[in-house]
Write a protein that holds these residues in place. Structure first.
Motif, PDB file in Angstrom:
ATOM      1  N   THR A 215       0.851  -1.195   0.000  1.00 24.72           N
ATOM      2  CA  THR A 215       0.000   0.000   0.000  1.00 24.72           C
ATOM      3  C   THR A 215       0.880   1.236   0.000  1.00 24.72           C
ATOM      4  OG1 THR A 215      -1.616  -1.232   1.326  1.00 24.72           O
ATOM      5  CG2 THR A 215      -1.922   1.157   1.135  1.00 24.72           C
ATOM      6  N   PRO A 216       1.076   1.874  -1.144  1.00 28.30           N
ATOM      7  CA  PRO A 216       1.904   3.081  -1.167  1.00 28.30           C
ATOM      8  C   PRO A 216       1.173   4.264  -0.546  1.00 28.30           C
ATOM      9  CG  PRO A 216       0.988   2.669  -3.339  1.00 28.30           C
ATOM     10  CD  PRO A 216       0.601   1.492  -2.486  1.00 28.30           C
ATOM     11  N   SER A 293       4.119   0.960   2.736  1.00 29.15           N
ATOM     12  CA  SER A 293       3.901  -0.026   3.809  1.00 29.15           C
ATOM     13  C   SER A 293       3.125  -1.220   3.261  1.00 29.15           C
ATOM     14  CB  SER A 293       3.126   0.598   4.969  1.00 29.15           C
ATOM     15  OG  SER A 293       1.865   1.085   4.522  1.00 29.15           O
ATOM     16  N   GLY A 294       3.115  -2.289   4.028  1.00 29.72           N
ATOM     17  CA  GLY A 294       2.391  -3.486   3.619  1.00 29.72           C
ATOM     18  C   GLY A 294       2.468  -4.553   4.700  1.00 29.72           C
ATOM     19  N   PRO A 304       3.800  -6.850   9.759  1.00 32.18           N
ATOM     20  CA  PRO A 304       3.752  -5.558   9.052  1.00 32.18           C
ATOM     21  C   PRO A 304       5.163  -5.132   8.633  1.00 32.18           C
ATOM     22  CG  PRO A 304       3.372  -5.251  11.401  1.00 32.18           C
ATOM     23  CD  PRO A 304       3.486  -6.723  11.190  1.00 32.18           C
ATOM     24  N   VAL A 305       5.276  -4.576   7.435  1.00 31.26           N
ATOM     25  CA  VAL A 305       6.563  -4.102   6.915  1.00 31.26           C
ATOM     26  C   VAL A 305       6.361  -2.711   6.312  1.00 31.26           C
ATOM     27  CG1 VAL A 305       7.458  -6.411   6.450  1.00 31.26           C
ATOM     28  CG2 VAL A 305       6.139  -5.217   4.691  1.00 31.26           C
ATOM     29  N   SER A 306       7.439  -1.967   6.254  1.00 28.08           N
ATOM     30  CA  SER A 306       7.368  -0.622   5.659  1.00 28.08           C
ATOM     31  C   SER A 306       8.763  -0.196   5.210  1.00 28.08           C
ATOM     32  CB  SER A 306       6.802   0.396   6.655  1.00 28.08           C
ATOM     33  OG  SER A 306       7.672   0.546   7.760  1.00 28.08           O
ATOM     34  N   ALA A 307       8.782   0.803   4.351  1.00 25.45           N
ATOM     35  CA  ALA A 307      10.050   1.353   3.863  1.00 25.45           C
ATOM     36  C   ALA A 307       9.843   2.848   3.608  1.00 25.45           C
ATOM     37  CB  ALA A 307      10.508   0.654   2.589  1.00 25.45           C
TER      38      ALA A 307
END
Length: 459
Positions: A215-216, A293-294, A304-307
């Motif tokens: 999900t940007p 994120s995603g 949960p992950v994000s960058a």
């Protein structure tokens, strides 16, 4: 008759050439002066970046200055070394505190950064200089060296800037992730495209179902044509899956829109590696930070992950000072002081003194009057006129300004240092106009000769 025709033709050709040369001369006179490359510009480069692997970011700062009286359009440049590639916006302004652009910087794909002075320096041509900062990427494998110097070409000078290189020295093989995660980076130096990777540990169970969602955030959109799922057992030196892939054996199911992506696999065996590459397009270039994120779900366990990736942009400062206006020195004209003239003494008129007559006695003598007659005006002896001295002269005051003569022989005025001529100052145009005038004169003489020849032939 033939001579007459030849003279007419020659006069017409001369007139036509005169017009052409005049037009060329006026055109060249109107041409602006060409800009110059400032080979004597001064630039100092610095960096504190540490390089440990390929594509690490190297941030550079600089201090720059150009010679006094440089002109708008003049340029100086920095050539990046082959180990670095430009990273960030390709153009930016170097501004003064009031937001005025003193110079603009433009970088091309070969790593040449050209700085061009603006019209600012026309009004403030002295002490022009400032700072700059920009980002690059270390585009080669650092190898085993600990310290490496990067060579930047500035005009005809090579600047050597040390970069702290710390390559891996032990356990340098690919490390397997112990948990799911996400990373994101810029694809292009213009920073219009981002790519991210979802990674995870090898499949832990005999059979595993995997679901990834992406999900940007605002300012980004997923490019559904550039989603790449990978499955395999072989990793390269960077720890990523390489050939042979098992994508066809374990295909992914993709559900993609610009705002959300879902990728899923079923029945993955133990020890298999799974990755998902996603490309997103930047829709709002004004943001400084881009987030994505995603989630990664393996056999029902969701992580949960994000960058986050920051925009790297070039920037800089600049300023200058105007040419001081000379203050005229007022020369006071002395006002002469009138002298007080000493009046000449007036002549004293002598007074006649009468001798008294004696008293009469009984004897009547003949009285003789002995009186001194008073001088008549016509016979009066004038008093001598005094000879005036220098201070007795009357001072004549004139209203004309006094001109002070030189007290010593004047010296020749110092010749001004000639300014370096530009590539084209328009003086060539004056030459063309002169040639045009000469051709026009030749044409007129030929026409006159033709008419004279015609008149002779008619008689």
């Amino acid at each position: 008759m033939k001579n007459k025709i030849h003279l007419k033709t020659a006069s017409l050709v001369a007139a036509l050439l005169a017009v052409v040369m005049a037009v060329l001369g006026l055109g060249m006179t109107a041409l602006p002066a060409s800009a110059a490359e400032l080979t004597d510009a001064e630039i100092t480069l610095r960096t504190e970046s540490v390089v440990s692997s390929q594509w690490d970011q190297v941030d550079l700062t600089c201090e720059w200055s150009v010679p006094d009286n440089s002109r708008p359009g003049d340029t100086f440049s920095i050539q990046l070394p082959p180990q670095l590639r430009w990273f960030g916006v390709t153009s930016f302004d170097l501004q003064n505190p009031d937001g005025e652009a003193v110079a603009t910087a433009m970088a091309n794909d070969s790593g040449l950064v050209v700085f061009t002075l603006t019209d600012f320096v026309a009004e403030q041509p002295l002490n022009v200089g400032g700072t700059c900062s920009f980002s690059t990427q270390y585009s080669v494998d650092p190898g085993d060296s600990e310290i490496e110097e990067l060579s930047f070409t500035v005009g005809s000078t090579v600047l050597r800037v040390p970069v702290d290189v710390q390559p891996c020295t032990s356990e340098c093989g690919p490390s397997l992730p112990t948990e799911a995660g996400k990373a994101m980076w810029w694809v292009d130096p213009a920073q219009t495209v981002l790519e991210s990777i979802f990674y995870m540990p090898p499949m832990p169970a005999r059979t595993n179902d995997v679901v990834i969602t992406d999900t940007p955030a605002a300012g980004m959109e997923i490019d559904c044509s550039r989603v790449t799922p990978r499955v395999g057992r072989v990793l390269n030196d960077d720890g990523n899956i390489t050939e042979p892939y098992a994508n066809e054996q374990y295909p992914a199911s993709l559900d993609c829109t610009p705002q959300k992506l879902t990728a899923s696999w079923t029945g993955l065996p133990e020890g298999l590696h799974v990755e998902l590459y996603v490309v997103t397009q930047v829709t709002d270039p004004a943001l400084d930070v881009y987030e994505n994120s995603g989630t990664v779900t393996i056999s029902g366990e969701e992580t949960p992950v994000s960058a986050q990736t920051r925009r790297s942009s070039g920037s800089g400062t600049g300023n200058g000072t105007p040419t001081p206006t000379p203050t005229p020195t007022a020369t006071a004209t002395p006002t002469p002081t009138p002298s007080t003239a000493t009046p000449s003494p007036s002549p004293t008129t002598p007074t006649a003194t009468s001798t008294p007559s004696p008293s009469a006695s009984t004897t009547t003598p003949t009285a003789t009057a002995s009186a001194t007659p008073a001088p008549s005006p016509s016979t009066a002896t004038p008093m001598p006129t005094a000879t005036p001295t220098a201070t007795d002269e009357p001072i004549v005051v004139t209203t004309e300004p006094l001109v002070a003569g030189p007290t010593e022989n004047p010296s020749e005025p110092a010749a001004e240092a000639p300014e370096e001529p530009l590539a084209n100052t328009g003086s060539q145009g004056a030459a063309f106009v002169f040639i045009a005038a000469a051709l026009l004169a030749v044409g007129s003489l030929l026409a006159f000769a033709g008419s004279r020849w015609s008149s002779r032939r008619s008689h």
